[in-house]
Design a protein around this motif. Sequence first.
Motif, PDB file in Angstrom:
ATOM      1  N   THR A  76       0.842  -1.196   0.000  1.00 19.20           N
ATOM      2  CA  THR A  76       0.000   0.000   0.000  1.00 19.20           C
ATOM      3  C   THR A  76       0.877   1.245   0.000  1.00 19.20           C
ATOM      4  O   THR A  76       2.026   1.212   0.433  1.00 19.20           O
ATOM      5  CB  THR A  76      -0.906   0.067   1.246  1.00 19.20           C
ATOM      6  N   PHE A  77       0.327   2.345  -0.472  1.00 18.80           N
ATOM      7  CA  PHE A  77       1.084   3.594  -0.439  1.00 18.80           C
ATOM      8  C   PHE A  77       0.596   4.505   0.679  1.00 18.80           C
ATOM      9  O   PHE A  77       1.013   5.645   0.782  1.00 18.80           O
ATOM     10  CB  PHE A  77       1.095   4.311  -1.795  1.00 18.80           C
ATOM     11  N   VAL A  78      -0.274   4.005   1.543  1.00 16.36           N
ATOM     12  CA  VAL A  78      -0.686   4.737   2.743  1.00 16.36           C
ATOM     13  C   VAL A  78       0.331   4.397   3.835  1.00 16.36           C
ATOM     14  O   VAL A  78       0.570   3.226   4.114  1.00 16.36           O
ATOM     15  CB  VAL A  78      -2.112   4.348   3.183  1.00 16.36           C
ATOM     16  N   ALA A  79       0.948   5.419   4.402  1.00 14.34           N
ATOM     17  CA  ALA A  79       1.980   5.212   5.422  1.00 14.34           C
ATOM     18  C   ALA A  79       1.713   6.129   6.608  1.00 14.34           C
ATOM     19  O   ALA A  79       1.115   7.188   6.464  1.00 14.34           O
ATOM     20  CB  ALA A  79       3.364   5.485   4.840  1.00 14.34           C
ATOM     21  N   ALA A  80       2.174   5.706   7.775  1.00 16.29           N
ATOM     22  CA  ALA A  80       1.960   6.475   9.001  1.00 16.29           C
ATOM     23  C   ALA A  80       3.184   7.299   9.349  1.00 16.29           C
ATOM     24  O   ALA A  80       4.308   6.973   8.969  1.00 16.29           O
ATOM     25  CB  ALA A  80       1.636   5.535  10.156  1.00 16.29           C
ATOM     26  N   ASP A  81       2.950   8.373  10.099  1.00 14.80           N
ATOM     27  CA  ASP A  81       4.075   9.139  10.631  1.00 14.80           C
ATOM     28  C   ASP A  81       4.584   8.447  11.892  1.00 14.80           C
ATOM     29  O   ASP A  81       4.097   7.376  12.271  1.00 14.80           O
ATOM     30  CB  ASP A  81       3.691  10.606  10.880  1.00 14.80           C
ATOM     31  N   GLU A  82       5.557   9.058  12.567  1.00 15.80           N
ATOM     32  CA  GLU A  82       6.148   8.417  13.754  1.00 15.80           C
ATOM     33  C   GLU A  82       5.176   8.300  14.919  1.00 15.80           C
ATOM     34  O   GLU A  82       5.422   7.566  15.872  1.00 15.80           O
ATOM     35  CB  GLU A  82       7.429   9.151  14.185  1.00 15.80           C
ATOM     36  N   PHE A  83       4.027   8.986  14.835  1.00 18.18           N
ATOM     37  CA  PHE A  83       3.020   8.906  15.889  1.00 18.18           C
ATOM     38  C   PHE A  83       1.882   7.946  15.540  1.00 18.18           C
ATOM     39  O   PHE A  83       0.938   7.797  16.306  1.00 18.18           O
ATOM     40  CB  PHE A  83       2.449  10.305  16.177  1.00 18.18           C
ATOM     41  N   GLY A  84       1.947   7.353  14.342  1.00 20.98           N
ATOM     42  CA  GLY A  84       0.930   6.402  13.930  1.00 20.98           C
ATOM     43  C   GLY A  84      -0.187   6.988  13.082  1.00 20.98           C
ATOM     44  O   GLY A  84      -1.109   6.262  12.694  1.00 20.98           O
ATOM     45  N   GLN A  85      -0.137   8.288  12.785  1.00 17.87           N
ATOM     46  CA  GLN A  85      -1.160   8.918  11.950  1.00 17.87           C
ATOM     47  C   GLN A  85      -0.949   8.515  10.497  1.00 17.87           C
ATOM     48  O   GLN A  85       0.106   8.773   9.939  1.00 17.87           O
ATOM     49  CB  GLN A  85      -1.092  10.442  12.070  1.00 17.87           C
ATOM     50  N   PRO A  86      -1.933   7.855   9.875  1.00 18.62           N
ATOM     51  CA  PRO A  86      -1.757   7.471   8.469  1.00 18.62           C
ATOM     52  C   PRO A  86      -1.942   8.656   7.516  1.00 18.62           C
ATOM     53  O   PRO A  86      -2.743   9.556   7.764  1.00 18.62           O
ATOM     54  CB  PRO A  86      -2.838   6.414   8.239  1.00 18.62           C
ATOM     55  N   TYR A  87      -1.169   8.629   6.429  1.00 23.05           N
ATOM     56  CA  TYR A  87      -1.233   9.641   5.379  1.00 23.05           C
ATOM     57  C   TYR A  87      -1.297   8.957   4.020  1.00 23.05           C
ATOM     58  O   TYR A  87      -0.638   7.940   3.791  1.00 23.05           O
ATOM     59  CB  TYR A  87       0.005  10.554   5.411  1.00 23.05           C
ATOM     60  N   ASN A  88      -2.074   9.545   3.122  1.00 19.70           N
ATOM     61  CA  ASN A  88      -2.145   9.079   1.746  1.00 19.70           C
ATOM     62  C   ASN A  88      -0.978   9.705   0.984  1.00 19.70           C
ATOM     63  O   ASN A  88      -0.843  10.918   0.944  1.00 19.70           O
ATOM     64  CB  ASN A  88      -3.482   9.497   1.132  1.00 19.70           C
ATOM     65  N   ASN A  89      -0.133   8.866   0.396  1.00 24.58           N
ATOM     66  CA  ASN A  89       1.053   9.332  -0.325  1.00 24.58           C
ATOM     67  C   ASN A  89       0.895   9.085  -1.815  1.00 24.58           C
ATOM     68  O   ASN A  89       0.185   8.173  -2.233  1.00 24.58           O
ATOM     69  CB  ASN A  89       2.292   8.584   0.184  1.00 24.58           C
ATOM     70  N   ASN A  90       1.568   9.874  -2.627  1.00 26.26           N
ATOM     71  CA  ASN A  90       1.550   9.693  -4.068  1.00 26.26           C
ATOM     72  C   ASN A  90       2.217   8.357  -4.413  1.00 26.26           C
ATOM     73  O   ASN A  90       3.369   8.120  -4.051  1.00 26.26           O
ATOM     74  CB  ASN A  90       2.283  10.855  -4.736  1.00 26.26           C
ATOM     75  N   ALA A  91       1.491   7.486  -5.111  1.00 24.99           N
ATOM     76  CA  ALA A  91       1.990   6.143  -5.419  1.00 24.99           C
ATOM     77  C   ALA A  91       3.253   6.182  -6.274  1.00 24.99           C
ATOM     78  O   ALA A  91       4.160   5.357  -6.091  1.00 24.99           O
ATOM     79  CB  ALA A  91       0.906   5.325  -6.110  1.00 24.99           C
ATOM     80  N   ASP A  92       3.340   7.121  -7.202  1.00 20.45           N
ATOM     81  CA  ASP A  92       4.526   7.219  -8.053  1.00 20.45           C
ATOM     82  C   ASP A  92       5.753   7.595  -7.233  1.00 20.45           C
ATOM     83  O   ASP A  92       6.841   7.048  -7.430  1.00 20.45           O
ATOM     84  CB  ASP A  92       4.309   8.246  -9.163  1.00 20.45           C
ATOM     85  N   THR A  93       5.566   8.518  -6.302  1.00 22.96           N
ATOM     86  CA  THR A  93       6.671   8.911  -5.432  1.00 22.96           C
ATOM     87  C   THR A  93       7.090   7.743  -4.548  1.00 22.96           C
ATOM     88  O   THR A  93       8.284   7.483  -4.368  1.00 22.96           O
ATOM     89  CB  THR A  93       6.273  10.129  -4.579  1.00 22.96           C
ATOM     90  N   VAL A  94       6.109   7.032  -4.005  1.00 26.77           N
ATOM     91  CA  VAL A  94       6.419   5.864  -3.170  1.00 26.77           C
ATOM     92  C   VAL A  94       7.202   4.836  -3.983  1.00 26.77           C
ATOM     93  O   VAL A  94       8.191   4.272  -3.510  1.00 26.77           O
ATOM     94  CB  VAL A  94       5.135   5.248  -2.571  1.00 26.77           C
ATOM     95  N   ALA A  95       6.773   4.581  -5.220  1.00 31.20           N
ATOM     96  CA  ALA A  95       7.474   3.623  -6.079  1.00 31.20           C
ATOM     97  C   ALA A  95       8.931   4.034  -6.268  1.00 31.20           C
ATOM     98  O   ALA A  95       9.841   3.202  -6.164  1.00 31.20           O
ATOM     99  CB  ALA A  95       6.776   3.511  -7.429  1.00 31.20           C
ATOM    100  N   GLY A  96       9.156   5.304  -6.534  1.00 32.03           N
ATOM    101  CA  GLY A  96      10.517   5.792  -6.713  1.00 32.03           C
ATOM    102  C   GLY A  96      11.348   5.678  -5.455  1.00 32.03           C
ATOM    103  O   GLY A  96      12.524   5.295  -5.503  1.00 32.03           O
ATOM    104  N   GLU A  97      10.745   6.005  -4.318  1.00 29.37           N
ATOM    105  CA  GLU A  97      11.461   5.921  -3.038  1.00 29.37           C
ATOM    106  C   GLU A  97      11.804   4.470  -2.696  1.00 29.37           C
ATOM    107  O   GLU A  97      12.903   4.180  -2.226  1.00 29.37           O
ATOM    108  CB  GLU A  97      10.652   6.560  -1.914  1.00 29.37           C
ATOM    109  N   LEU A  98      10.852   3.562  -2.938  1.00 31.60           N
ATOM    110  CA  LEU A  98      11.132   2.144  -2.695  1.00 31.60           C
ATOM    111  C   LEU A  98      12.218   1.647  -3.642  1.00 31.60           C
ATOM    112  O   LEU A  98      13.110   0.900  -3.238  1.00 31.60           O
ATOM    113  CB  LEU A  98       9.864   1.306  -2.858  1.00 31.60           C
ATOM    114  N   ALA A  99      12.142   2.058  -4.895  1.00 32.70           N
ATOM    115  CA  ALA A  99      13.161   1.654  -5.868  1.00 32.70           C
ATOM    116  C   ALA A  99      14.538   2.129  -5.433  1.00 32.70           C
ATOM    117  O   ALA A  99      15.512   1.383  -5.494  1.00 32.70           O
ATOM    118  CB  ALA A  99      12.810   2.197  -7.242  1.00 32.70           C
ATOM    119  N   ALA A 100      14.611   3.367  -5.010  1.00 31.82           N
ATOM    120  CA  ALA A 100      15.896   3.910  -4.572  1.00 31.82           C
ATOM    121  C   ALA A 100      16.414   3.156  -3.353  1.00 31.82           C
ATOM    122  O   ALA A 100      17.599   2.830  -3.273  1.00 31.82           O
ATOM    123  CB  ALA A 100      15.755   5.401  -4.272  1.00 31.82           C
TER     124      ALA A 100
END
Length: 154
Positions: A76-100
Amino acid sequence: MEIVSMVLVGKVNKTLVSLINKAGATAVGLSSMDGRLLTARPSPKAADLGFVGEVAWVDPTILWPLIDNNHIPVVTFVAADEFGQPYNNNADTVAGELAAALGKVGGGMIPKVNCCVRSLAQGVTTASIIDGRVPHSLLLEIMTDEGAGTMISG
C-alpha cells in the motif's frame, strides 16, 4: 540481471494477490506500515487537503526476505508518521522511493518519469511504467518479452 517486481495499491487488494498467485508467481500483501516499511510526514498542503503525506524515509528490511525468496510484494502507499497517523502518499513517489531504497527496480508521466530517472541514477538497471487499468498488465510486463508498458534503461 536480477528482476525485482513490486505492486503498489491504495489498499492491499487480496484479489490482486490471489490473481498473481494463480498466475504462478507468489505475491504477499503488505501495508506500508508493516515493519515500518515507509514513514510519512504531512505534506505542506495537508492543511488544505487533509491527511496527504510525503515519504519521510524508507526501511526496506521487511522486503528483502520476500524478494530473496522470489515473492512479489503488493504494498500500500498509505503510510503512518512516527506517531501512527496514516497519510495518503503519491503512489509514483512511493514507487521511486522504494526503488531507490532497494537499488533494484523502479516505476511508477512527469512524476513517473522523474521516479524512474532517480532510480536509474541510483543504480537501477531498468524501470517500467505500466497502466494498472489494463487487465493483467503487471503479469504481462514481468512474464513476457513484449511487456505491457514503457521500460526505461540506464
